[in-house]
Design a protein around this motif. Structure first.
Motif, PDB file in Angstrom:
ATOM      1  N   GLU A  81       3.535-143.482 -94.050  1.00 12.99           N
ATOM      2  CA  GLU A  81       3.124-144.709 -93.366  1.00 12.99           C
ATOM      3  C   GLU A  81       2.721-144.454 -91.918  1.00 12.99           C
ATOM      4  O   GLU A  81       2.160-145.329 -91.270  1.00 12.99           O
ATOM      5  CB  GLU A  81       4.272-145.731 -93.398  1.00 12.99           C
ATOM      6  CG  GLU A  81       4.716-146.162 -94.787  1.00 12.99           C
ATOM      7  CD  GLU A  81       3.656-146.948 -95.538  1.00 12.99           C
ATOM      8  OE1 GLU A  81       2.819-147.593 -94.877  1.00 12.99           O
ATOM      9  OE2 GLU A  81       3.654-146.910 -96.783  1.00 12.99           O
ATOM     10  N   LEU A  82       3.024-143.256 -91.411  1.00 14.95           N
ATOM     11  CA  LEU A  82       2.728-142.956 -90.018  1.00 14.95           C
ATOM     12  C   LEU A  82       1.280-142.498 -89.855  1.00 14.95           C
ATOM     13  O   LEU A  82       0.674-141.996 -90.803  1.00 14.95           O
ATOM     14  CB  LEU A  82       3.673-141.877 -89.484  1.00 14.95           C
ATOM     15  CG  LEU A  82       5.053-142.359 -89.006  1.00 14.95           C
ATOM     16  CD1 LEU A  82       5.910-142.825 -90.165  1.00 14.95           C
ATOM     17  CD2 LEU A  82       5.780-141.282 -88.228  1.00 14.95           C
ATOM     18  N   ASN A  83       0.760-142.664 -88.656  1.00 12.65           N
ATOM     19  CA  ASN A  83      -0.571-142.163 -88.322  1.00 12.65           C
ATOM     20  C   ASN A  83      -0.582-140.649 -88.526  1.00 12.65           C
ATOM     21  O   ASN A  83       0.239-139.932 -87.942  1.00 12.65           O
ATOM     22  CB  ASN A  83      -0.896-142.499 -86.863  1.00 12.65           C
ATOM     23  CG  ASN A  83      -2.315-142.145 -86.479  1.00 12.65           C
ATOM     24  OD1 ASN A  83      -2.864-141.147 -86.935  1.00 12.65           O
ATOM     25  ND2 ASN A  83      -2.913-142.953 -85.618  1.00 12.65           N
ATOM     26  N   ALA A  84      -1.496-140.160 -89.335  1.00 19.48           N
ATOM     27  CA  ALA A  84      -1.534-138.733 -89.658  1.00 19.48           C
ATOM     28  C   ALA A  84      -1.678-137.868 -88.411  1.00 19.48           C
ATOM     29  O   ALA A  84      -1.198-136.732 -88.378  1.00 19.48           O
ATOM     30  CB  ALA A  84      -2.688-138.446 -90.625  1.00 19.48           C
ATOM     31  N   ARG A  85      -2.314-138.403 -87.373  1.00 21.14           N
ATOM     32  CA  ARG A  85      -2.490-137.621 -86.146  1.00 21.14           C
ATOM     33  C   ARG A  85      -1.216-137.562 -85.312  1.00 21.14           C
ATOM     34  O   ARG A  85      -1.135-136.785 -84.366  1.00 21.14           O
ATOM     35  CB  ARG A  85      -3.637-138.205 -85.322  1.00 21.14           C
ATOM     36  CG  ARG A  85      -5.003-137.898 -85.908  1.00 21.14           C
ATOM     37  CD  ARG A  85      -6.106-138.101 -84.900  1.00 21.14           C
ATOM     38  NE  ARG A  85      -6.680-139.428 -84.999  1.00 21.14           N
ATOM     39  CZ  ARG A  85      -7.668-139.876 -84.236  1.00 21.14           C
ATOM     40  NH1 ARG A  85      -8.166-139.107 -83.296  1.00 21.14           N
ATOM     41  NH2 ARG A  85      -8.150-141.084 -84.403  1.00 21.14           N
ATOM     42  N   GLY A  86      -0.230-138.361 -85.697  1.00 21.66           N
ATOM     43  CA  GLY A  86       1.016-138.383 -84.938  1.00 21.66           C
ATOM     44  C   GLY A  86       2.117-137.536 -85.536  1.00 21.66           C
ATOM     45  O   GLY A  86       3.200-137.435 -84.968  1.00 21.66           O
TER      46      GLY A  86
END
Length: 293
Positions: A81-86
Motif C-alpha cells: 500500500e506504500l508508495n513504491a518510491r518510498g
C-alpha cells in the motif's frame, strides 16, 4: 479478534526461544487478518508520506528467520500500500568479490535508508553472527588480518562482532535512523511442511534447493545462534521483536502493527510549514491558475 499488544513480542530481557510460541492467530480467520492488514498498511502509507515531507528520519526494517519463514511474502503484503518510491528492499545474498574487499558491515551501511524513506533488509547484517557462526570456515573468506585458521574464530571473536553490530546500530540511530528488527519465529514442523509444498507444487519448485535440506539438519545450531544474537543485541534504540511465523497472515499483521504503533509515537514527524510569503499568497496563485481556464 483480540487486540495486538506489541509489547508481547519485544525482546527486553533474556529470552529462551524454545519457550516462545511460533503461532498466534488472534482468534481470527484469514479473511479478517487480510482486511485488518490492509487498514494498517494504508495508515503506514500515510505516515510514510509525512515522513518523506518531514525529511529527518529514515526507517530501517530488518527481517531474519529460517528458510521458508515468510520474509518475501511479508514484504510484498505489508508494504504494497506504500508508495513504491518510498520503500527500498535489499536482499542480501552471499557477499560478492567487491563486498569481500570491505568489512562485513560496508554493504549494509551503503544500503541504509535515505531520510524520509523505508529500507527493508531481507536477511541482514546479522547473517554475520548466524550463518558464519554455524559455518565458521566462511570467516576465512573475509581475509581478516587476525584470522588465519578456524581456531581463531573463537568466543572472543564473536563477542567482538556483537559489540561491533551494537556500535553500528547505535551510530545510525543517533543520526536519524529508526531501527526495527524482526525475527520470524518458525517451528521446525512448519518449515518441513513448507519445504514439502515447494516440492509438491510445480510453480514453487524453483524456490527449492538441496541446500535447504542440508541447512535444516543444523536447526538446533541456528536456533542457539539466533537466541544468543537476540539476547546480546536487543537494545532500546534497536529492539528485536520475535514474531510467531507459523501463520503467515498473522505474522504480517503483527509486523505492520508494531511499525505503525511505534512510528506514531514520533510526534515531531509532521509536514513542514509553508514559507510565510507563499502561504500569504496562496489565493493569488489559485486565481492565476484559474484564470488560465
Amino acid at each position: 479478534m483480540k487486540d495486538i499488544d506489541i509489547t508481547d513480542y519485544k525482546v527486553d530481557g533474556h529470552i529462551q526461544l524454545d519457550q516462545i510460541p511460533t503461532i498466534d492467530d488472534f482468534n481470527a480467520d484469514g479473511k479478517l487478518l487480510r482486511k485488518k492488514l490492509k487498514t494498517v498498511s494504508q495508515e503506514l502509507s500515510d505516515f510514510q508520506n509525512t515522513l518523506y515531507a518531514h525529511g529527518k528520519y529514515g526507517v530501517l526494517i530488518c527481517l531474519q528467520g529460517m528458510d521458508t519463514a515468510g520474509k518475501d511474502s511479508l514484504i510484498r503484503e505489508v508494504f504494497k500500500e506504500l508508495n513504491a518510491r518510498g520503500v527500498v528492499v535489499h536482499s542480501f545474498k552471499v557477499p560478492t568479490k567487491l563486498e569481500k574487499r570491505h568489512d562485513y558491515l560496508w554493504r549494509h551501511y551503503i544500503a541504509l535508508p535515505e531520510r524520509g524513506k523505508f529500507s527493508v533488509f531481507n536477511r541482514t547484517h546479522y547473517e554475520n553472527v548466524l550463518v558464519t557462526k554455524v559455518h565458521p570456515e566462511y570467516i576465512l573468506g573475509e581475509n581478516l588480518p587476525d584470522v588465519t585458521t578456524v581456531e581463531d574464530v573463537n568466543d572472543a571473536f564473536w563477542e567482538k562482532r556483537y559489540r561491533q553490530i551494537n556500535d553500528f546500530e547505535r551510530h545510525i540511530s543517533e543520526n536519524g535512523t529508526l531501527i526495527f528488527k524482526f525475527f520470524l519465529h518458525l517451528s521446525k514442523e512448519e518449515q518441513r511442511q513448507r519445504l514439502l509444498r515447494r516440492l509438491h507444487l510445480q510453480e514453487k519448485n524453483w524456490k527449492f534447493s538441496p541446500a535447504d535440506i542440508a541447512e535444516r539438519q543444523l536447526w538446533d545450531s541456528y536456533q542457539e545462534c539466533y537466541q544468543t544474537a537476540l539476547n546480546k543485541t536487543s537494545k532500546p534504540h534497536a529492539p528485536w521483536y520475535i514474531v510467531p511465523a507459523d501463520n503467515k497472515k498473522a505474522a504480517r499483521l503483527i509486523v505492520a502493527t508494531i511499525l505503525l504503533e511505534t512510528l506514531k509515537k514520533y510526534k515531531d514527524v509532521k509536514e513542514p510549514e509553508l514559507d510565510a510569503e507563499i502561504k500569504a499568497n496562496l489565493e493569488t496563485y489559485k486565481q492565476q491558475l484559474e484564470k488560465e481556464a
